[in-house]
Motif scaffolding. Structure first.
Motif, PDB file in Angstrom:
ATOM      1  N   UNK A   1     -79.166  10.382 -35.113  1.00 11.49           N
ATOM      2  CA  UNK A   1     -80.200  10.349 -36.151  1.00 11.49           C
ATOM      3  C   UNK A   1     -81.075  11.589 -36.083  1.00 11.49           C
ATOM      4  N   UNK A   2     -81.427  12.015 -34.867  1.00  8.50           N
ATOM      5  CA  UNK A   2     -82.260  13.199 -34.730  1.00  8.50           C
ATOM      6  C   UNK A   2     -81.519  14.438 -35.231  1.00  8.50           C
ATOM      7  N   UNK A   3     -80.216  14.543 -34.899  1.00  5.17           N
ATOM      8  CA  UNK A   3     -79.417  15.665 -35.378  1.00  5.17           C
ATOM      9  C   UNK A   3     -79.299  15.646 -36.906  1.00  5.17           C
ATOM     10  N   UNK A   4     -79.145  14.442 -37.449  1.00  9.40           N
ATOM     11  CA  UNK A   4     -79.010  14.310 -38.899  1.00  9.40           C
ATOM     12  C   UNK A   4     -80.260  14.837 -39.607  1.00  9.40           C
ATOM     13  N   UNK A   5     -81.426  14.508 -39.066  1.00 12.16           N
ATOM     14  CA  UNK A   5     -82.680  15.002 -39.636  1.00 12.16           C
ATOM     15  C   UNK A   5     -82.785  16.515 -39.490  1.00 12.16           C
ATOM     16  N   UNK A   6     -82.390  17.015 -38.336  1.00 12.78           N
ATOM     17  CA  UNK A   6     -82.487  18.451 -38.097  1.00 12.78           C
ATOM     18  C   UNK A   6     -81.611  19.234 -39.069  1.00 12.78           C
ATOM     19  N   UNK A   7     -80.414  18.733 -39.319  1.00 13.74           N
ATOM     20  CA  UNK A   7     -79.511  19.395 -40.257  1.00 13.74           C
ATOM     21  C   UNK A   7     -80.088  19.375 -41.667  1.00 13.74           C
ATOM     22  N   UNK A   8     -80.714  18.246 -42.029  1.00 10.71           N
ATOM     23  CA  UNK A   8     -81.245  18.098 -43.372  1.00 10.71           C
ATOM     24  C   UNK A   8     -82.440  19.003 -43.643  1.00 10.71           C
ATOM     25  N   UNK A   9     -83.301  19.189 -42.656  1.00  8.65           N
ATOM     26  CA  UNK A   9     -84.554  19.900 -42.889  1.00  8.65           C
ATOM     27  C   UNK A   9     -84.623  21.282 -42.236  1.00  8.65           C
ATOM     28  N   UNK A  10     -83.578  21.662 -41.512  1.00 11.80           N
ATOM     29  CA  UNK A  10     -83.574  22.984 -40.880  1.00 11.80           C
ATOM     30  C   UNK A  10     -82.346  23.784 -41.307  1.00 11.80           C
ATOM     31  N   UNK A  11     -82.048  23.789 -42.602  1.00 14.55           N
ATOM     32  CA  UNK A  11     -80.847  24.471 -43.083  1.00 14.55           C
ATOM     33  C   UNK A  11     -80.914  25.975 -42.853  1.00 14.55           C
ATOM     34  N   UNK A  12     -82.123  26.538 -42.758  1.00 17.96           N
ATOM     35  CA  UNK A  12     -82.251  27.981 -42.554  1.00 17.96           C
ATOM     36  C   UNK A  12     -82.041  28.381 -41.099  1.00 17.96           C
ATOM     37  N   UNK A  13     -82.164  27.440 -40.188  1.00 19.00           N
ATOM     38  CA  UNK A  13     -81.952  27.713 -38.754  1.00 19.00           C
ATOM     39  C   UNK A  13     -80.837  26.808 -38.235  1.00 19.00           C
ATOM     40  N   UNK A  14     -79.700  26.893 -38.886  1.00 16.31           N
ATOM     41  CA  UNK A  14     -78.616  25.951 -38.625  1.00 16.31           C
ATOM     42  C   UNK A  14     -77.994  26.198 -37.260  1.00 16.31           C
ATOM     43  N   UNK A  15     -77.803  25.131 -36.506  1.00 16.58           N
ATOM     44  CA  UNK A  15     -77.197  25.197 -35.178  1.00 16.58           C
ATOM     45  C   UNK A  15     -75.798  24.579 -35.263  1.00 16.58           C
ATOM     46  N   UNK A  16     -74.733  25.388 -35.272  1.00 19.77           N
ATOM     47  CA  UNK A  16     -73.379  24.840 -35.425  1.00 19.77           C
ATOM     48  C   UNK A  16     -72.946  23.955 -34.268  1.00 19.77           C
ATOM     49  N   UNK A  17     -73.606  24.081 -33.117  1.00 16.28           N
ATOM     50  CA  UNK A  17     -73.262  23.210 -31.995  1.00 16.28           C
ATOM     51  C   UNK A  17     -73.491  21.745 -32.370  1.00 16.28           C
TER      52      UNK A  17
END
Length: 577
Positions: free
Chosen positions: A49-65
């Motif tokens: 869930x935390x990763x899902x939020x991070x992907x949704x709101x941090x598209x400019x600092x995307x972490x492919x890991x």
């Protein structure tokens, strides 16, 4: 695949929750590490869930890991409710607009290594060069690889991608005799990731049968003595002494290797089956084999008896013994056994140790050529018989406004797929109804989908004879020449469904396809060079050949007669152009 979610819109709470999520994402620059900590503590849902939020709101600092670990965790634990999100998240890691490739070279190098077993050699070499140059074209090419592999483009999620990661998870648990591969498995894990569960497995232990070895050696030497002339009176005693000596000598090379043979017979190739061999090498442990000859102690191939009257290459004896024990596993082993036996008879008195080495090379070549004829990878969901036969026809024309277009005719032969489905599911064809969904998707050069549309056709089931001329369902797409198609792609998907059957996925059957899907086929093509619109130049449009039909379902306003994928015209029909 269909994933249903309920949506309740309450303005105040929506704003509050979104704001809270954004704050959490902004305060989590180490989201990847924190998610791993949650998962290691046993709370995988919190980490996801935390990763899902991070992907949704941090598209400019995307972490492919996060993308790669997200799909790994979801498929490993089979959290089906997250499958669609896992698929989307993975593909975001290959979106050129999101990624600073230079920053994440090591991460992408690791993921490319995981893709290597399922990618054609030349394509993989190109990807390696692109990564070395930090060229973002790599991102779109890998994304395109998975877009092309998607089994049902009209359904949410990429089933082939999810299947790939499910196989990795299974292989890591099951094939653990060593951890020499990129997946941390033995070589069986690599083959499982490529092809899935084999149609049939055979395993056992190869032995040095002293009685059989003695019989072959003595019988063949006696035969050679009779055929090639007279011999001393004590020749049979000499043969007996040499046979005992040879068997004792060769028995020292015996280490009773274990073997496994995986047989796949569900691929549409010239050969019936694909055979993959594994076993305990004399040096190197359990691994994939080039041929059963790899299980023979190398010392046997150097064994000759130059100081004696007779000499039979030790490697040849072992080849004969091992292939004889495998001859009932598959006819290919039987063929190789007979070839070795023929060579053994011909060389029964020879001192040439190269005979066994030459036979080894021939055996290895036979298995190598067989493997090269098969695709690099394959899905377990849709294989031969359940892969709808499809052919495409391209006809370049001009529209009424003089703009170029292509009439793309998709010919789908549903007969074999329906009959295979009826056979394997033990269904009765009469009173069964089906429908075919043909979908055309437009992608630009970066594999960003620009548009798509579908056409649905009802299919009637009937009794088919194998001698009947196959019937084709024809769907014609009128495709205008658009700027983004100059370097883009068209993907055509043909999905065959049975009516009155659930479209939900059945997780109990370990399938991630809709229950009502019985076959599918996809093809990706480049848009052909359009006709010229220059009125000062004469250019003839592509020739469309067909014939009349009283069946209105077989014609349409774009092409007002029936066409055939091989341009066949029935004997009793008139040609139309």
């Amino acid at each position: 695949m269909r994933f249903k979610t309920g949506i309740i819109l309450i303005l105040f709470f929506t704003i509050h929750l979104c704001g809270s999520s954004i704050l959490r994402a902004q305060k989590s620059p180490e989201a990847y590490r924190q998610g791993i900590e949650f998962i290691e503590e046993g709370d995988s849902l919190k980490g996801l869930s935390m990763w899902e939020e991070n992907i949704q709101y941090n598209s400019q600092n995307f972490d492919p890991r996060i993308s790669f670990k997200f799909i790994e965790i979801v498929t490993e634990s089979k959290k089906y409710s997250y499958y669609q999100k896992a698929s989307e998240t993975y593909l975001k890691a290959w979106n050129q607009n999101n990624i600073d490739l230079g920053k994440w070279v090591d991460v992408y190098e690791q993921e490319l290594a995981r893709l290597k077993p399922i990618v054609e050699t030349n394509r993989y070499k190109r990807w390696e060069k692109l990564l070395e140059k930090e060229d973002s074209v790599l991102l779109s090419e890998v994304k395109g690889f998975w877009v092309e592999k998607d089994l049902t483009p009209t359904q949410p999620g990429n089933e082939r991608l999810l299947e790939h990661w499910e196989r990795i998870a299974f292989a890591r648990k099951k094939f653990t005799l060593n951890k020499d591969t990129v997946y941390g498995t033995d070589d069986r894990g690599v083959i499982y990731v490529r092809y899935g569960e084999p149609t049939r497995k055979e395993e056992g232990i190869l032995t040095f049968d002293e009685g059989m070895a003695s019989y072959w050696i003595s019988t063949l030497l006696e035969y050679r003595t009779i055929v090639y002339g007279t011999s001393p009176a004590d020749i049979y005693e000499q043969i007996s002494n040499y046979t005992q000596f040879k068997v004792r000598k060769l028995s020292r090379f015996n280490f009773k290797p274990k073997y496994e043979v995986w047989i796949y017979n569900s691929f549409n190739t010239k050969r019936d089956d694909l055979l993959i061999l594994f076993g305990d090498r004399p040096h190197g442990g359990f691994s994939k084999l080039k041929a059963p000859d790899d299980l023979i102690n190398p010392g046997a191939f150097y064994d000759v008896d130059r100081s004696r009257r007779f000499s039979i290459p030790g490697g040849l004896v072992y080849q004969l013994l091992y292939y004889e024990q495998l001859r009932n596993v598959h006819y290919l082993f039987e063929d190789r056994y007979l070839s070795i036996l023929n060579k053994f008879e011909f060389q029964a008195g020879s001192t040439d140790r190269m005979t066994a080495k030459i036979m080894r090379f021939k055996n290895e070549s036979e298995f190598m050529f067989m493997e090269e004829e098969f695709p690099r990878e394959g899905t377990s969901y849709i294989r031969e018989g359940l892969n709808t036969p499809v052919k495409l026809g391209y006809y370049r024309t001009l529209r009424k406004n003089n703009l170029p277009q292509v009439l793309l005719v998709n010919y789908v032969q549903t007969q074999s797929a329906i009959e295979h489905w009826a056979f394997y599911d033990k269904k009765v064809l009469p009173n069964r109804a089906f429908y075919l969904k043909n979908t055309l998707q437009f992608f630009d050069e970066n594999w960003t989908k620009k548009a798509d549309f579908s056409v649905r056709s009802d299919i009637k089931s009937s009794h088919f004879s194998s001698f009947d001329e196959p019937e084709f369902n024809r769907t014609t797409f009128e495709v205008p020449y658009l700027n983004y198609l100059k370097k883009g792609r068209l993907k055509i998907a043909s999905e065959l469904y049975v009516k009155n059957r659930s479209s939900e996925i059945d997780t109990s059957s370990n399938s991630i396809l809709p229950q009502n899907l019985i076959s599918s086929n996809t093809q990706t093509v480049l848009f052909p060079e359009p006709l010229s619109t220059d009125t000062s130049k004469l250019e003839i449009s592509d020739l469309i050949i067909g014939f009349e039909s009283d069946d209105d379902t077989k014609i349409n306003e774009r092409i007002p007669f029936v066409t055939h994928p091989q341009n066949k015209i029935p004997d009793d029909e008139n040609l139309h152009l």
